[in-house]
Design a protein around this motif. Structure first.
Motif, mmCIF file in Angstrom:
data_model
loop_
_atom_site.group_PDB
_atom_site.id
_atom_site.type_symbol
_atom_site.label_atom_id
_atom_site.label_comp_id
_atom_site.label_asym_id
_atom_site.label_seq_id
_atom_site.Cartn_x
_atom_site.Cartn_y
_atom_site.Cartn_z
ATOM 1 N N UNK A 1 2.578 19.930 11.663
ATOM 2 C CA UNK A 1 2.239 20.197 13.061
ATOM 3 C C UNK A 1 1.353 21.434 13.150
ATOM 4 N N UNK B 1 5.162 17.306 17.174
ATOM 5 C CA UNK B 1 6.141 16.723 16.268
ATOM 6 C C UNK B 1 6.818 17.806 15.447
ATOM 7 N N UNK C 1 4.538 26.492 16.672
ATOM 8 C CA UNK C 1 4.282 25.084 16.370
ATOM 9 C C UNK C 1 4.720 24.249 17.554
ATOM 10 N N UNK C 2 3.903 23.260 17.938
ATOM 11 C CA UNK C 2 4.253 22.381 19.039
ATOM 12 C C UNK C 2 4.145 20.942 18.570
#
Lengths: 114, 113
Positions: A100, A95, A92-93
């Motif tokens: 996300x 926020x 996950x990238x």
């Protein structure tokens, strides 16, 4: 691109052997996940490891995470012909919230020969 | 079990046609995603939605649009299909509370001739 990279691209082993796949990523993560895809089908979630964890087990699967090296490995022990599939890591990238998107690597194609 | 369904497994369309790909999930998930998968390129995010009527562009939104009028349904629209949109399209959903774990549909293999 923040896409993760799996290594190797393809792996062929005999039934009963262990299979190890590696994943490297570029940015800080909340967690890292591994998915499996049988030929021509959708992906299935296998295991999730959080950034504060170093190792996790699920059945014949063992996942390790080294955040200092930004890398993870997936070990499948005592492989079976049915394990033949493509395996993807995902991170996950953006926020740090539950909505996300994940970023998927290009996958490792595992062939287990009976 | 979570179930994500896609309207077609295989689809063949002609260049210039308008194409609708439908995705429905039955677990009341807030988030829904559309990816395309091509050999050697992995999964690439086209659009995603984290609420009804909300949408955000992913990495490759050009040539696509989406619609989310109901929580359970997320549609991908190719306004004017082109041959370079021949691909496997995968829909996924996730709950905000589940640490990003995504559930995928079986995929739609679209061929544009």
């Amino acid at each position: 691109s923040q896409q993760g990279e799996e290594d190797p691209q393809a792996l062929s082993i005999q039934e009963g052997e262990n299979a190890t796949m590696n994943c490297s990523y570029k940015t800080s993560i909340n967690n890292l996940q591994w998915y499996r895809q049988n030929s021509g089908r959708g992906l299935v979630h296998l295991i999730l490891i959080r950034s504060n964890e170093r190792e996790k087990h699920s059945g014949r699967l063992r996942v390790t995470l080294d955040t200092s090296k930004k890398s993870s490995s997936l070990l499948i022990t005592a492989s079976r012909a049915a394990d033949t599939a493509s395996y993807f890591c995902a991170t996950a990238y953006g926020r740090n919230s539950g909505n996300t998107p994940l970023v998927f690597g290009k996958g490792t194609r595992l062939s287990v020969i009976a | 079990d979570v179930k994500v369904t896609q309207s077609s497994r295989y689809l063949v369309k002609r260049t210039g046609e308008k194409v609708f790909l439908e995705c429905v999930q039955d677990m009341d998930h807030e988030n829904m995603f559309w990816y395309r998968q091509d050999p050697g390129l992995g999964l690439r995010l086209i659009y995603f939605s984290y609420d009804v009527k909300m949408k955000e562009k992913g990495d490759i939104p050009e040539g696509y649009s989406v619609s989310r009028e109901k929580k359970e349904r997320f549609s991908l629209i190719l306004e004017s299909a082109s041959t370079n949109q021949t691909s496997m399209y995968l829909c996924a959903s996730s709950a905000v509370r589940s640490s990003y774990e995504q559930y995928f549909g079986p995929g739609t293999r679209l061929t544009v001739t």
